[in-house]
Design an enzyme around this catalytic site. Structure first.
Site, mmCIF file in Angstrom:
data_model
loop_
_atom_site.group_PDB
_atom_site.id
_atom_site.type_symbol
_atom_site.label_atom_id
_atom_site.label_comp_id
_atom_site.label_asym_id
_atom_site.label_seq_id
_atom_site.Cartn_x
_atom_site.Cartn_y
_atom_site.Cartn_z
ATOM 1 N N VAL A 162 0.912 -1.274 -0.016
ATOM 2 C CA VAL A 162 0.088 0.052 -0.034
ATOM 3 C C VAL A 162 0.977 1.177 0.198
ATOM 4 O O VAL A 162 0.508 2.193 -0.983
ATOM 5 C CB VAL A 162 -0.991 -0.097 1.331
ATOM 6 C CG1 VAL A 162 -1.478 1.175 1.373
ATOM 7 C CG2 VAL A 162 -2.058 -0.993 0.764
ATOM 8 N N PHE A 179 -8.371 0.812 -0.925
ATOM 9 C CA PHE A 179 -9.102 -0.257 -1.505
ATOM 10 C C PHE A 179 -8.412 -1.019 -2.683
ATOM 11 O O PHE A 179 -9.008 -1.651 -3.432
ATOM 12 C CB PHE A 179 -10.465 0.176 -2.107
ATOM 13 C CG PHE A 179 -11.425 0.806 -0.994
ATOM 14 C CD1 PHE A 179 -12.126 0.091 -0.082
ATOM 15 C CD2 PHE A 179 -11.340 2.286 -0.810
ATOM 16 C CE1 PHE A 179 -12.879 0.672 0.846
ATOM 17 C CE2 PHE A 179 -12.103 2.759 0.357
ATOM 18 C CZ PHE A 179 -12.735 2.019 1.261
ATOM 19 N N LYS A 231 -14.141 0.511 5.418
ATOM 20 C CA LYS A 231 -13.337 -0.438 4.901
ATOM 21 C C LYS A 231 -13.400 -1.652 5.288
ATOM 22 O O LYS A 231 -13.398 -2.779 4.624
ATOM 23 C CB LYS A 231 -12.015 0.049 5.283
ATOM 24 C CG LYS A 231 -10.556 -0.704 5.051
ATOM 25 C CD LYS A 231 -10.425 -0.958 3.380
ATOM 26 C CE LYS A 231 -9.653 -2.310 3.369
ATOM 27 N NZ LYS A 231 -9.377 -2.456 1.829
ATOM 28 N N ASN A 243 -14.585 -4.954 3.101
ATOM 29 C CA ASN A 243 -13.857 -6.317 2.796
ATOM 30 C C ASN A 243 -14.579 -7.569 3.409
ATOM 31 O O ASN A 243 -14.597 -8.543 2.839
ATOM 32 C CB ASN A 243 -12.570 -6.119 3.618
ATOM 33 C CG ASN A 243 -11.417 -5.613 2.496
ATOM 34 O OD1 ASN A 243 -11.817 -5.080 1.602
ATOM 35 N ND2 ASN A 243 -10.012 -5.670 3.188
ATOM 36 N N PHE A 268 -17.031 -10.979 -7.783
ATOM 37 C CA PHE A 268 -16.530 -11.517 -6.540
ATOM 38 C C PHE A 268 -17.642 -12.873 -6.487
ATOM 39 O O PHE A 268 -18.271 -13.039 -5.396
ATOM 40 C CB PHE A 268 -16.711 -10.773 -5.248
ATOM 41 C CG PHE A 268 -15.309 -10.285 -5.180
ATOM 42 C CD1 PHE A 268 -14.762 -9.401 -5.973
ATOM 43 C CD2 PHE A 268 -14.589 -10.647 -4.041
ATOM 44 C CE1 PHE A 268 -13.484 -8.827 -5.862
ATOM 45 C CE2 PHE A 268 -13.463 -9.992 -3.844
ATOM 46 C CZ PHE A 268 -12.783 -9.350 -4.758
ATOM 47 N N CYS A 298 -5.256 -9.534 3.423
ATOM 48 C CA CYS A 298 -6.526 -8.683 3.885
ATOM 49 C C CYS A 298 -7.810 -9.111 4.436
ATOM 50 O O CYS A 298 -8.004 -9.027 5.579
ATOM 51 C CB CYS A 298 -6.712 -7.545 2.845
ATOM 52 S SG CYS A 298 -5.573 -6.298 2.670
ATOM 53 N N LYS A 322 -7.622 -11.290 7.739
ATOM 54 C CA LYS A 322 -7.430 -10.607 9.293
ATOM 55 C C LYS A 322 -8.588 -9.773 9.242
ATOM 56 O O LYS A 322 -9.139 -9.434 10.432
ATOM 57 C CB LYS A 322 -5.987 -10.017 9.110
ATOM 58 C CG LYS A 322 -5.936 -8.644 8.258
ATOM 59 C CD LYS A 322 -4.624 -8.067 8.301
ATOM 60 C CE LYS A 322 -4.260 -7.090 7.653
ATOM 61 N NZ LYS A 322 -5.170 -5.878 7.849
HETATM 62 P P1 NAD Z 1 3.147 -4.477 4.510
HETATM 63 O O1 NAD Z 1 3.480 -5.350 5.573
HETATM 64 O O2 NAD Z 1 3.552 -5.280 2.908
HETATM 65 O O3 NAD Z 1 4.041 -3.141 4.545
HETATM 66 C C1 NAD Z 1 4.247 -2.512 5.726
HETATM 67 C C2 NAD Z 1 5.332 -1.818 5.955
HETATM 68 O O4 NAD Z 1 5.458 -0.834 6.854
HETATM 69 C C3 NAD Z 1 6.539 -2.706 6.086
HETATM 70 O O5 NAD Z 1 7.687 -2.493 4.854
HETATM 71 C C4 NAD Z 1 7.169 -2.202 7.452
HETATM 72 O O6 NAD Z 1 8.540 -2.512 7.603
HETATM 73 C C5 NAD Z 1 6.951 -0.723 7.198
HETATM 74 N N1 NAD Z 1 6.728 -0.282 8.880
HETATM 75 C C6 NAD Z 1 6.001 -0.726 9.980
HETATM 76 N N2 NAD Z 1 6.457 0.068 10.927
HETATM 77 C C7 NAD Z 1 7.150 1.427 10.235
HETATM 78 C C8 NAD Z 1 7.608 2.242 11.015
HETATM 79 N N3 NAD Z 1 7.342 2.699 12.287
HETATM 80 N N4 NAD Z 1 8.308 3.140 10.287
HETATM 81 C C9 NAD Z 1 8.594 2.965 8.916
HETATM 82 N N5 NAD Z 1 8.002 1.802 8.128
HETATM 83 C C10 NAD Z 1 7.274 1.075 9.068
HETATM 84 O O7 NAD Z 1 1.716 -4.086 4.504
HETATM 85 P P2 NAD Z 1 0.554 -3.841 3.125
HETATM 86 O O8 NAD Z 1 0.299 -4.869 2.700
HETATM 87 O O9 NAD Z 1 1.229 -2.568 2.493
HETATM 88 O O10 NAD Z 1 -0.592 -3.064 4.256
HETATM 89 C C11 NAD Z 1 -0.355 -2.163 5.030
HETATM 90 C C12 NAD Z 1 -1.785 -1.600 5.482
HETATM 91 O O11 NAD Z 1 -2.827 -1.447 4.363
HETATM 92 C C13 NAD Z 1 -2.408 -2.755 6.176
HETATM 93 O O12 NAD Z 1 -3.260 -2.069 7.130
HETATM 94 C C14 NAD Z 1 -3.427 -3.505 5.219
HETATM 95 O O13 NAD Z 1 -4.461 -4.072 5.746
HETATM 96 C C15 NAD Z 1 -3.711 -2.418 4.247
HETATM 97 N N6 NAD Z 1 -4.008 -2.741 2.955
HETATM 98 C C16 NAD Z 1 -3.723 -3.764 2.444
HETATM 99 C C17 NAD Z 1 -3.923 -3.622 1.031
HETATM 100 C C18 NAD Z 1 -3.265 -4.793 0.348
HETATM 101 O O14 NAD Z 1 -3.561 -5.475 -0.812
HETATM 102 N N7 NAD Z 1 -2.046 -5.576 0.741
HETATM 103 C C19 NAD Z 1 -4.905 -3.320 0.358
HETATM 104 C C20 NAD Z 1 -5.651 -2.257 1.143
HETATM 105 C C21 NAD Z 1 -5.458 -2.035 2.448
#
Ligand code: NAD
Length: 436
Positions: free
Chosen positions: A11, A155, A207, A211, A252, A263, A266
């Site tokens: 994201v 999203f 959100k 989901n 879907f 996503c 969890k």
């Molecule tokens: P991810 O785990 O891939 O990435 C999170 C990143 O944040 C990691 O690289 C981690 O090292 C970094 N991080 C953590 N703490 C930190 C800090 N204090 N300072 C700097 N960097 C820090 O997660 P993601 O898949 O990108 O998801 C992030 C959020 O977005 C989650 O809440 C998820 O539910 C939501 N989300 C994800 C998706 C998806 O498709 N992956 C879609 C929509 C929403």
């Protein structure tokens, strides 16, 4: 505008790269130094179509920069996108420690107005906790600095993240102050989709509600598929017949081995827990989750019924990622299915276009499992081919060649990727999900 993004995961990196692509100047704060080094060289540490090209382009235009130092990020801009992980706690709730850390560490050093933008998926009223934390630390420091917290859930879907980010169905912004609203309006000025402004709690809820609803749609069609199998109906046509109804929609409604990813699993658990904590019985969603958990067991039962015994049998497995066009295997159905197959004593030959390295880290190659270099090597000598992810590469496979290479031409398709009539005409024994 100048923007700061904290967290360079799916994201955060997509957000940063896309805003840079739209002409903004973006600094990304990521705490893992090796990730930052890779990104500075224009390399994306995971697979997302088109992201690396766009990263390189915007690095060379000087619109993107990376740092491990939060302070540097805070000095850069007043808009802080929180894009850190919100994984699952053992009790199902969301672990908000990464979000709390960003709020706390920012409050310790901020010297001027900041707008905290929650992009991470967080439970309802998390904005209040961010606010409380920041106020506490500012008070402790004897500082009176204005700040706002905005909810702006993301999203996007992995595999089509850039398109989803740049052309979303809608943008949701939960905002309290006029100052924050103006910044968000300016940021999204050129987006063509509806922009829905709400209060932060409503936005946060949108959100999780979205989901969970999508997960429910898939579990629903999967139950319909089970019934179809019993009565000889075709779930693909049932879904089509249902989907043309605008109240239902076509998306879907694809039956298969269930949902996974970082996503849905969890988020649905967090939503159930959230409801419970507020005295609301959302057991409907507990059932949705249970149905999904059962899919893997049912799929392996199906394979067993087809092959009688799996002991010592060679099985080819195509697809390990939780969906096509990503290397993400978090909560992928493959992670539930592979151990069950190994327990039955099968010998597995695995292939995935992008996710094999991630899978290897959990299941190193051994005497009962190998990783193959292409789809054809994978099926050599196999008693059945199991399809766990619907990658385009598999759709385009030369099935005549596949048939020749297999010990028995049997396909158990967990994603209804093939047309049963076509593959049966080619001489395969074919088993889909909810198709006669
Ligand atoms: P991810 O785990 O891939 O990435 C999170 C990143 O944040 C990691 O690289 C981690 O090292 C970094 N991080 C953590 N703490 C930190 C800090 N204090 N300072 C700097 N960097 C820090 O997660 P993601 O898949 O990108 O998801 C992030 C959020 O977005 C989650 O809440 C998820 O539910 C939501 N989300 C994800 C998706 C998806 O498709 N992956 C879609 C929509 C929403």
């Amino acid at each position: 505008m100048k923007l700061t993004v904290v967290g360079a995961g799916y994201v955060g990196l997509t957000t940063a790269v896309c805003f840079a692509h739209l002409g903004h100047e973006v600094m990304v704060v990521e705490k893992l130094p090796n990730k930052v080094e890779l990104l500075k060289e224009g390399k994306v540490p995971f697979y997302e179509p088109g992201l690396e090209e766009l990263l390189k382009e915007n690095l060379s235009l000087g619109r993107l920069s990376f740092t491990t130092e939060l302070k540097q990020g805070l000095n850069f801009s007043e808009v802080i996108f929180i894009c850190v992980g919100t994984p699952q706690n053992p009790d199902g709730s969301a672990d908000l420690s990464q979000v709390e850390e960003v709020a706390r560490e920012t409050a310790k050093i901020m010297e001027s107005y900041k707008l905290f933008v929650e992009k991470s998926t967080v439970p309802v009223n998390t904005h209040k906790l961010i606010k409380r934390t920041v106020e506490r630390y500012l008070q402790r420091r004897g500082k009176q600095i204005e700040f706002d917290v905005v909810s702006n859930p993301e999203f996007l879907r992995e595999g089509s993240a850039i398109k989803d980010f740049l052309e979303p169905d809608r943008i949701v912004v939960g905002v309290e102050s006029q100052r924050a609203r103006q910044i968000m309006e300016e940021l999204y000025r050129d987006f063509k989709c509806p922009i829905i402004f709400t209060d932060p709690a409503t936005s946060e809820l949108i959100k999780h509600a979205s989901n969970s609803f999508l997960a429910m749609k898939i579990s629903y069609i999967n139950m319909v598929a089970d019934l179809c199998e019993k009565v000889g109906a075709d779930v693909r046509l049932v879904a089509e017949g249902m989907g043309y109804d605008k109240r239902i929609g076509r998306e879907f409604l694809r039956a298969g081995i269930g949902w996974g990813g970082s996503c849905f699993p969890k988020d649905i658990k967090a939503f159930i827990k959230m409801a419970k904590d507020h005295g609301v019985d959302f057991s409907l969603l507990e059932e949705v989750d249970k149905i999904n958990q059962r899919r893997a067991v049912q799929f392996v039962e199906k394979v067993k019924n087809v092959l009688w015994s799996l002991k010592g049998k060679t099985l080819a497995v195509w697809g390990l990622s939780f969906k096509p066009n990503t290397d993400d295997i978090r909560e992928a159905p493959s992670l539930r299915i592979i151990p069950l197959l190994l327990k039955e004593g099968a010998f597995l030959k695995l292939y995935d276009p992008k996710a094999m390295e991630n899978f290897k880290a959990l299941y190193p190659p051994g005497k009962d499992l190998t990783y193959e270099k292409d789809i054809y090597k994978t099926v050599e000598g196999a008693s059945a081919l199991l399809i766990l992810t619907e990658w385009e590469e598999f759709e385009k496979a030369d099935l005549e060649r596949v048939k020749e290479l297999m010990e028995l031409p049997i396909i158990v398709d967990g994603r209804n990727m093939y047309d049963p009539k076509r593959v049966r005409e080619l001489g395969f024994e074919y088993y889909g999900v909810g198709v006669p």
